[in-house]
Design a protein around this motif. Structure first.
Motif, mmCIF file in Angstrom:
data_model
loop_
_atom_site.group_PDB
_atom_site.id
_atom_site.type_symbol
_atom_site.label_atom_id
_atom_site.label_comp_id
_atom_site.label_asym_id
_atom_site.label_seq_id
_atom_site.Cartn_x
_atom_site.Cartn_y
_atom_site.Cartn_z
ATOM 1 N N GLU A 64 94.999 -92.977 -18.962
ATOM 2 C CA GLU A 64 95.182 -94.226 -18.226
ATOM 3 C C GLU A 64 94.510 -94.172 -16.856
ATOM 4 O O GLU A 64 94.078 -95.189 -16.326
ATOM 5 C CB GLU A 64 96.680 -94.546 -18.047
ATOM 6 C CG GLU A 64 97.417 -94.815 -19.329
ATOM 7 C CD GLU A 64 97.911 -93.555 -20.037
ATOM 8 O OE1 GLU A 64 98.425 -93.692 -21.153
ATOM 9 O OE2 GLU A 64 97.778 -92.438 -19.485
ATOM 10 N N ASP B 101 95.780 -87.881 -23.839
ATOM 11 C CA ASP B 101 96.563 -89.044 -24.266
ATOM 12 C C ASP B 101 98.023 -88.611 -24.288
ATOM 13 O O ASP B 101 98.442 -87.838 -25.148
ATOM 14 C CB ASP B 101 96.103 -89.498 -25.643
ATOM 15 C CG ASP B 101 96.821 -90.743 -26.132
ATOM 16 O OD1 ASP B 101 97.769 -91.218 -25.451
ATOM 17 O OD2 ASP B 101 96.434 -91.253 -27.194
ATOM 18 N N ARG B 102 98.795 -89.104 -23.335
ATOM 19 C CA ARG B 102 100.195 -88.693 -23.220
ATOM 20 C C ARG B 102 101.086 -89.320 -24.288
ATOM 21 O O ARG B 102 102.196 -88.878 -24.512
ATOM 22 C CB ARG B 102 100.755 -89.062 -21.845
ATOM 23 C CG ARG B 102 100.083 -88.353 -20.718
ATOM 24 C CD ARG B 102 100.659 -88.750 -19.394
ATOM 25 N NE ARG B 102 100.486 -90.182 -19.164
ATOM 26 C CZ ARG B 102 100.932 -90.835 -18.103
ATOM 27 N NH1 ARG B 102 101.578 -90.179 -17.169
ATOM 28 N NH2 ARG B 102 100.728 -92.117 -17.951
ATOM 29 N N SER B 103 100.597 -90.382 -24.952
ATOM 30 C CA SER B 103 101.423 -91.070 -25.940
ATOM 31 C C SER B 103 101.375 -90.401 -27.314
ATOM 32 O O SER B 103 102.087 -90.807 -28.217
ATOM 33 C CB SER B 103 100.975 -92.531 -26.064
ATOM 34 O OG SER B 103 99.655 -92.588 -26.585
ATOM 35 N N TYR C 68 104.237 -87.249 -15.689
ATOM 36 C CA TYR C 68 104.122 -88.537 -15.002
ATOM 37 C C TYR C 68 104.451 -88.336 -13.526
ATOM 38 O O TYR C 68 104.925 -87.272 -13.135
ATOM 39 C CB TYR C 68 105.067 -89.586 -15.616
ATOM 40 C CG TYR C 68 106.531 -89.182 -15.551
ATOM 41 C CD1 TYR C 68 107.331 -89.563 -14.487
ATOM 42 C CD2 TYR C 68 107.093 -88.388 -16.543
ATOM 43 C CE1 TYR C 68 108.651 -89.179 -14.416
ATOM 44 C CE2 TYR C 68 108.413 -88.000 -16.479
ATOM 45 C CZ TYR C 68 109.189 -88.397 -15.426
ATOM 46 O OH TYR C 68 110.505 -88.010 -15.351
#
Length: 166
Positions: free
Chosen positions: A30, A51-53, A80
């Motif tokens: 992001e 990609d943290r998701s 985060y």
């Protein structure tokens, strides 16, 4: 290297604190924001997009590769920016990368700025992984969390005693 994350300035503060070493940093996709110039700059500054998701195997493998080559990798273990000023649970990603690369972890606590205070970094002794299995990853994650809590207590105690006021 694992650190807490309290603001967008944290990577710059830590890069400045360890200026003699070229740090690679796991950076959330992001932050890249799909901008070509920003992506180019972050990549050339040692950024590794993650990609943290999802379980981003590509980013994890790049992190392991960097560490295997003897270069330092900075990971913000909470995943985060934590704006409350207190530590929250650390994710297993940093421990998994360290265990798979068979390298020690350096915990760095970045004291959240208060008023016009300068940044202060607190560093703990190295923590060595005991293996690369699931149990070793969990144990290392717990050791990282404990070390970071100890650093947080030390930093807050020094702040309260006036030792770190600028």
């Amino acid at each position: 290297m694992v650190s807490n994350h309290t603001s967008f300035a944290d990577p710059l503060v830590i890069l400045n604190g360890f200026w003699r070493r070229r740090l690679h940093i796991l950076i959330a996709k992001e932050v890249y924001g799909g901008k070509k110039v920003r992506s180019f700059g972050l990549d050339h500054l040692g950024g590794i997009k993650i990609d943290r998701s999802a379980l981003d195997i590509s980013a994890i493998n790049k992190g392991i590769e960097v560490l295997s080559q003897g270069r330092p990798l900075l990971v913000f273990g909470q995943g985060y920016i934590e704006r409350t000023g207190t530590l929250t649970a650390f994710k297993e990603g940093p421990a998994m990368i360290a265990c798979k690369a068979n390298v020690p972890v350096l915990c760095v606590y970045n004291l959240p700025r208060r008023y016009y205070q300068a940044h202060h970094l607190y560093v703990a002794p190295l923590i060595y992984p005991s293996g690369s299995g699931r149990k070793s990853i969990r144990e290392l994650t717990d050791a990282i969390s404990e070390s970071m809590k100890d650093l947080e207590e030390k930093a807050n105690e020094e702040w309260e005693n006036g030792k770190k006021r600028d």
